[in-house]
Scaffold this motif. Structure first.
Motif, short mmCIF file in Angstrom:
data_model
loop_
_atom_site.label_atom_id
_atom_site.label_comp_id
_atom_site.label_asym_id
_atom_site.label_seq_id
_atom_site.Cartn_x
_atom_site.Cartn_y
_atom_site.Cartn_z
N TYR A 102 -26.74 19.75 81.67
CA TYR A 102 -27.50 20.36 82.75
C TYR A 102 -27.23 19.69 84.08
CZ TYR A 102 -30.14 22.94 79.23
OH TYR A 102 -30.49 23.80 78.21
N LYS B 275 -24.40 18.24 85.19
CA LYS B 275 -23.11 18.69 85.69
C LYS B 275 -22.56 19.75 84.73
CE LYS B 275 -21.21 15.00 88.55
NZ LYS B 275 -20.04 14.13 88.78
N GLN B 276 -22.55 20.96 85.20
CA GLN B 276 -22.08 22.05 84.34
C GLN B 276 -20.57 21.94 84.15
OE1 GLN B 276 -23.11 25.94 85.70
NE2 GLN B 276 -21.66 26.99 84.33
N PRO B 277 -20.10 21.93 82.90
CA PRO B 277 -18.64 21.86 82.66
C PRO B 277 -17.97 23.19 82.98
CG PRO B 277 -19.80 22.09 80.58
CD PRO B 277 -20.86 21.96 81.63
N VAL B 278 -16.73 23.11 83.42
CA VAL B 278 -15.96 24.31 83.76
C VAL B 278 -14.61 24.22 83.04
CG1 VAL B 278 -14.96 25.73 85.59
CG2 VAL B 278 -17.06 24.43 86.02
N SER C 223 -20.63 31.47 82.29
CA SER C 223 -20.39 30.94 83.64
C SER C 223 -19.57 29.67 83.62
CB SER C 223 -21.73 30.69 84.35
OG SER C 223 -22.51 29.76 83.61
N CYS C 224 -19.44 29.04 82.46
CA CYS C 224 -18.61 27.84 82.34
C CYS C 224 -17.12 28.18 82.23
CB CYS C 224 -19.04 27.01 81.13
SG CYS C 224 -20.69 26.31 81.27
N CYS D 278 -13.85 29.94 83.80
CA CYS D 278 -13.29 30.43 85.07
C CYS D 278 -11.89 30.98 84.81
CB CYS D 278 -13.24 29.29 86.09
SG CYS D 278 -12.51 29.77 87.67
N ASP E 277 -15.74 24.01 93.04
CA ASP E 277 -16.59 23.65 91.90
C ASP E 277 -17.07 22.20 92.00
OD1 ASP E 277 -16.34 26.18 90.85
OD2 ASP E 277 -14.68 25.66 89.52
N SER F 27 -19.81 21.95 94.51
CA SER F 27 -21.07 22.54 94.06
C SER F 27 -21.71 21.77 92.92
CB SER F 27 -20.83 23.99 93.63
OG SER F 27 -19.90 24.03 92.57
N LYS G 295 -20.26 20.82 89.94
CA LYS G 295 -19.76 21.11 88.60
C LYS G 295 -18.68 20.10 88.20
CE LYS G 295 -20.62 26.08 89.01
NZ LYS G 295 -20.01 27.44 88.95
N LEU G 296 -18.40 20.03 86.92
CA LEU G 296 -17.43 19.07 86.40
C LEU G 296 -16.23 19.84 85.83
CD1 LEU G 296 -16.66 16.15 85.69
CD2 LEU G 296 -17.81 16.47 83.50
#
Length: 783
Positions: free
Chosen positions: A165, A167-170, A194-195, A197, A223, A226, A228-229
């Motif tokens: 929560y 840092k949202q992983p991408v 949403s994770c 891309c 990202d 914002s 995100k990780l």
């Protein structure tokens, strides 16, 4: 010599089982056929049990089937050779080895796993790597994602998904990747969509199937800003569609900059085993992990896929599921271990090299074909060849040859692209049907549209594709190109002819691979929609039947089973010698003939119905008049009989007959007088088509007649009846010698008849028609 009797018996049983299963020419007795007529229905388990031969026979029946209905459909099983038997033996050995004691099992599985991993790392130039063997080719990437999550989130083992929560992983994946790969990863990892891309491909420079590195850099920066990780990047060394390779070198630098994991997959990774490797594919050896699908590359059945990776912490690998403490799990590599030893290093390289040579052979032949565009990444070494049929409208006089990837892209409108997609879909299906050993298939690409793909690394080892198969594929392609060009050029002419013809309606169906779609319009007044629809269906169905009865090379059908227009006639592919005007005129005339016959039948039905009603009224009136003439006394039962006996009443029978030709009622008095039925007037002739074009013997319908003088040479077949008619209209001309010869043979009384017969005979003989000459001479002799 095998010392262990169990291993020897296992190998013997496997050979016998494979022989029995691969024997398609089995003989089944009639009693067994009657007894086991429906083996596909599950039944109860037999109490006494069955022997191995009976069980294998049942497996064979389930594999190949006993129904003769499927024999017409050609299907091709995988080419299982000796190396395939070794892979299948590995599964039997794994079950046998699993019953060993724990210490022996540990030593054996460790040796098998270490050997297979070492061989694969050396074959594919991946130094200091570990291996994970899995059945599903997506499972390796799934385990890698878990490994990266454990690595980047230190408290993930303790807190679980709570740490995500902050840092949202991408996960970044190319838009040219396999369909559904990103969603499958999110579902298995428990992450929201949403994770994931999806990175677009190039639009301005380079291949349009490669990931846009500059755009990816901007997306990663956004990202990071914002909160995100960036976690992992999935790149392609051979996209699933076109087989192009991403810029792996630049992507690796970008991943090192943002501390991301780089995973590579694709069919082009197989070329790492060759002596010459392109620089774009060679950069894959520096990635963090890669997935290899050796089963399709080498033609090995039931062997696992392999994911090679580099990681220093074995505890995290164990937590992610990449390694296992259970020795049985390590036996997954046993089939691959046996197969690699059987093939050897040279055998593996030779199979991959053979597949590359097949693609190069096809690419060289495609360069010499007109109207064929290719989309390949490298002209010198491209494991995947994608091509399509394309005819340039702007400059048809120039020859269109195969070109690089940029040459396949043309700014054409959507309708024309839809037509080309339909034609290329038909072309791919035809090639796959005519040359099944080639393994070509149809692929949908975002920019190029529908194309035909040849990927020998995925199919050649399985299907046993050879050089002669490629040559046969090129020959079939050469035969189909003229058909495609002719059909494409005549589509517009066919549309114009149909629109100019009264009674025909042109139906625009861009998804139909053929000349076009036409419908005969039924002219009706005062009918409801349901009845009109039924009449329209009836006329067009009869029209289709009559068109198919004609001797022509065209195919007429009702169209595709799903998605087609109703009550239409679909015309398939055509050749350049098609006479479009004759075809359209024949369709219109045949439709009018069917409509006139239908109306004639309807009118006749109505006339008969009215005639019957009128006849009933007249007969009823005649009966009333007869009662008045006979009198009332004759109607009384007893009195009438006595009165008729004393004074019989003479009355001629009065009836009515219906004349179908005149459509009127007539009296039957004349029939009783003459004792014969009147013939009436002659019925009108049935309307028939007057478009029976005179064709040469052997010439099929809708073909253009030869316009050159060679077509009317003495060797061509021309109707002798026309020649005889022309000869009858001109006066006979004979040489003096020919004229005097018969006069000296007969007496003066027969000279005139013989001379006239001889003159006709020699006139016809001058046209070089021996059969006709013989016939006229016979008539002269009879005369």
């Amino acid at each position: 010599k095998v010392v262990d009797p169990t291993l020897a018996e296992m190998g013997k049983n496997l050979n016998e089982a494979m022989k029995m299963l691969e024997d398609n020419q089995r003989k089944v007795e009639e009693e067994n056929e009657k007894k086991y007529a429906r083996k596909d229905i599950p039944g109860p388990l037999q109490g006494s049990g069955q022997d191995m031969v009976s069980i294998l026979q049942l497996v064979q029946n389930l594999m190949h089937g006993e129904e003769e209905e499927e024999t017409s459909q050609s299907y091709r099983l995988q080419n299982v050779g000796e190396q395939g038997h070794m892979a299948l033996l590995g599964h039997s050995l794994a079950a046998y080895i699993s019953v060993l004691d724990r210490e022996r099992l540990r030593k054996l599985t460790t040796r098998i796993l270490s050997d297979t991993t070492l061989w694969l790392c050396r074959l594919f130039r991946y130094e200091n790597g570990s291996a994970y063997y899995h059945e599903d080719d997506r499972e390796g990437l799934l385990k890698i994602c878990r490994l990266v999550i454990h690595t980047r989130y230190e408290d993930y083992t303790l807190e679980g998904f709570n740490v995500l929560y902050t840092k949202q992983p991408v996960i970044y994946i190319s838009s040219a990747a396999r369909t559904g790969l990103g969603q499958a990863l999110c579902n298995q990892l428990g992450l929201p969509l949403s994770c994931m891309c999806h990175v677009p491909c190039n639009t301005m420079f380079g291949s349009q199937h490669q990931m846009d590195v500059a755009l990816l850099d901007r997306v990663i920066k956004d990202d990071v800003e914002s909160g995100k990780l960036p976690l992992l990047l999935v790149a392609n060394a051979g996209t699933p569609g076109a087989g192009h390779t991403d810029k792996l070198g630049r992507l690796k630098e970008l991943c090192e900059q943002y501390k991301m994991w780089l995973h590579v997959e694709g069919v082009n990774l197989a070329t790492l085993a060759l002596g010459y490797v392109s620089s774009s594919v060679l950069a894959a050896t520096k990635c963090d992990s890669m997935t290899l699908t050796l089963g399709s590359w080498l033609g090995l059945p039931a062997v696992p896929a392999v994911t090679l990776y580099r990681h220093e912490d074995p505890s995290l690998s164990l937590a992610a599921g990449l390694t296992s403490s259970q020795p049985v799990e390590k036996l997954r590599a046993l089939p691959l271990w046996l197969s690699l030893q059987y093939l050897g290093h040279d055998g593996i390289v030779e199979r991959i090299k053979h597949a590359s040579q097949l693609s190069q052979r096809l690419l060289e032949n495609l360069k010499n074909l007109d109207f064929i565009k290719t989309s390949v990444e490298d002209e010198l070494s491209s494991p995947v060849v994608v091509f399509k049929f394309f005819q340039e409208y702007s400059n048809r006089d120039q020859t269109s040859h195969a070109a690089p990837a940029s040459a396949i892209q043309h700014p054409i409108i959507s309708s024309e692209r839809h037509i080309y997609d339909t034609f290329n879909q038909w072309l791919g299906e035809q090639l796959a049907q005519l040359v099944p050993a080639s393994g070509v298939d149809v692929v949908e690409l975002e920019d190029e549209g529908t194309c035909v793909r040849f990927s020998p690394l995925m199919t050649s080892a399985v299907l046993g594709t050879e050089i002669q198969d490629i040559d046969q594929l090129v020959d079939c392609l050469k035969m189909k190109i003229p058909v495609l060009t002719s059909t494409l050029q005549l589509r517009e002419e066919f549309e114009q002819e149909v629109r100019r013809t009264v009674g025909l309606l042109y139906i625009e169906d861009l998804g139909w691979p053929g000349l076009g779609v036409v419908r005969y319009n039924y002219h009706c007044d005062g009918k409801n929609d349901d009845k009109q629809e039924k009449e329209l269906e009836k006329i067009n169905t009869e029209l289709l039947k009559k068109l198919n009865e004609l001797e022509s090379d065209l195919t007429f059908s009702l169209g595709p089973e799903f998605g087609g227009q109703k009550n239409c006639v679909y015309i398939g592919m055509v050749t350049e010698d098609l006479d479009v005007s004759e075809l359209v005129e024949t369709i219109a005339a045949t439709g009018r003939e069917i409509e006139e016959n239908s109306r004639l039948l309807e009118n006749m039905t109505e006339v008969v119905r009215k005639g019957i009603q009128e006849a009933q009224l007249q007969l009823q009136k005649a009966n009333e008049e007869r009662l008045l003439e006979e009198g009332l006394l004759r109607q009384i039962p007893v009195v009438g009989s006595v009165l008729n006996w004393f004074s019989p009443f003479q009355a001629s029978p009065k009836g009515r007959t219906f004349n179908l030709t005149a459509g009127s009622l007539e009296s039957t008095e004349s029939m009783y007088v003459s004792k014969a039925q009147g013939t009436g007037t002659t019925p009108p002739p049935t309307p028939t088509s007057s478009l029976a074009k005179q064709r040469l013997p052997g010439q099929k319908a809708f073909k253009r007649s030869l316009r050159s003088s060679d077509g009317f040479s003495e060797t061509s077949s021309i109707s002798h009846c026309d020649d005889l008619d022309k000869m009858d209209q001109r006066p006979p001309t004979l040489s003096p010698g020919q004229e005097q010869a018969p006069l000296d043979m007969e007496d003066a009384e027969e000279q005139k008849e013989v001379a006239q017969a001889k003159t006709d005979t020699e006139d016809i003989c001058s046209d070089e028609s021996p059969p006709d000459c013989t016939q006229v001479e016979d008539e002269a002799s009879q005369r």
